[in-house]
Design an enzyme around this catalytic site. Sequence first.
Site, PDB file in Angstrom:
ATOM      1  N   PHE A   1      36.708  34.397  36.483  1.00 17.88           N
ATOM      2  CA  PHE A   1      36.131  33.179  35.654  1.00 17.88           C
ATOM      3  C   PHE A   1      34.988  32.716  34.863  1.00 17.88           C
ATOM      4  CE2 PHE A   1      39.070  31.715  38.015  1.00 17.88           C
ATOM      5  CZ  PHE A   1      39.532  30.476  37.169  1.00 17.88           C
TER       6      PHE A   1
ATOM      7  N   ASP B   1      36.185  24.468  39.634  1.00 21.09           N
ATOM      8  CA  ASP B   1      36.659  23.635  38.503  1.00 21.09           C
ATOM      9  C   ASP B   1      35.825  22.301  38.633  1.00 21.09           C
ATOM     10  OD1 ASP B   1      37.717  22.114  36.769  1.00 21.09           O
ATOM     11  OD2 ASP B   1      39.501  22.456  37.623  1.00 21.09           O
TER      12      ASP B   1
END
Length: 231
Positions: free
Chosen positions: A210, A135
């Site tokens: 991702f 993140d």
Amino acid sequence: MTETSIPHRPIRSFVLREGRFTSGQAKAYQQLWTKYGCEFTPDLRFDPNQCFATLQPLYIEIGFGNGETLAEFAIPHPEWNFLGIEVHRPGIGRLLRVLSQNSINNVRIVQHDAVPVINALPHACTDGIYLLFPDPWPKLKHRKRRLVQPNFVSAVASILRPGGFWYLATDWEDYAFWMLKVLNNCPDLCNSALDGGFAPASLIRPKTRFERRGQLLGHNIYELRFYKKTF
């Protein structure tokens, strides 16, 4: 308890939003955790070798998401052990299903925040660590939540064997340069790039969910590969 004695909550690099925990994932979690899961107690030393039937070179993936990359690493390398660290049950449940369906016996999982797990591991216990698309916490006020911080980098360096590697990748430019600066400043690590910059794109690493999403958005992929110094 006075106001000054109230303990501060640790700054975490994740928010525990599990999303949809499917019935299949929940069933796998319930039935397979005792086979593949490693119990972890904060503030106690944790020897990952005790989780495996065979003592082999150990590789760690921090925050494995849905586990697709970890499984692809493990299947062609039964001669290595892999430890995955993740907090979200849906991803763990998915990986557990894949491990069972493919009879993969060289992967074990710790369900916990990576910071205390890394801090609890023995010195020089692993040959390589992967941190893929963590993140980025892009807002300025949230950057203290980024996992890659000087103290964490030092902890990772301490558990790498001399010559062991730390491989990182992100599609967030600001975080890429943040990670590059922090790792370049760690005295125990050596950048594989002679110019002190980013590593060339890996041809053998499987793409993560991702990563594919970032590429669809037109993001560049930044990769870093650092080694534990041998002297």
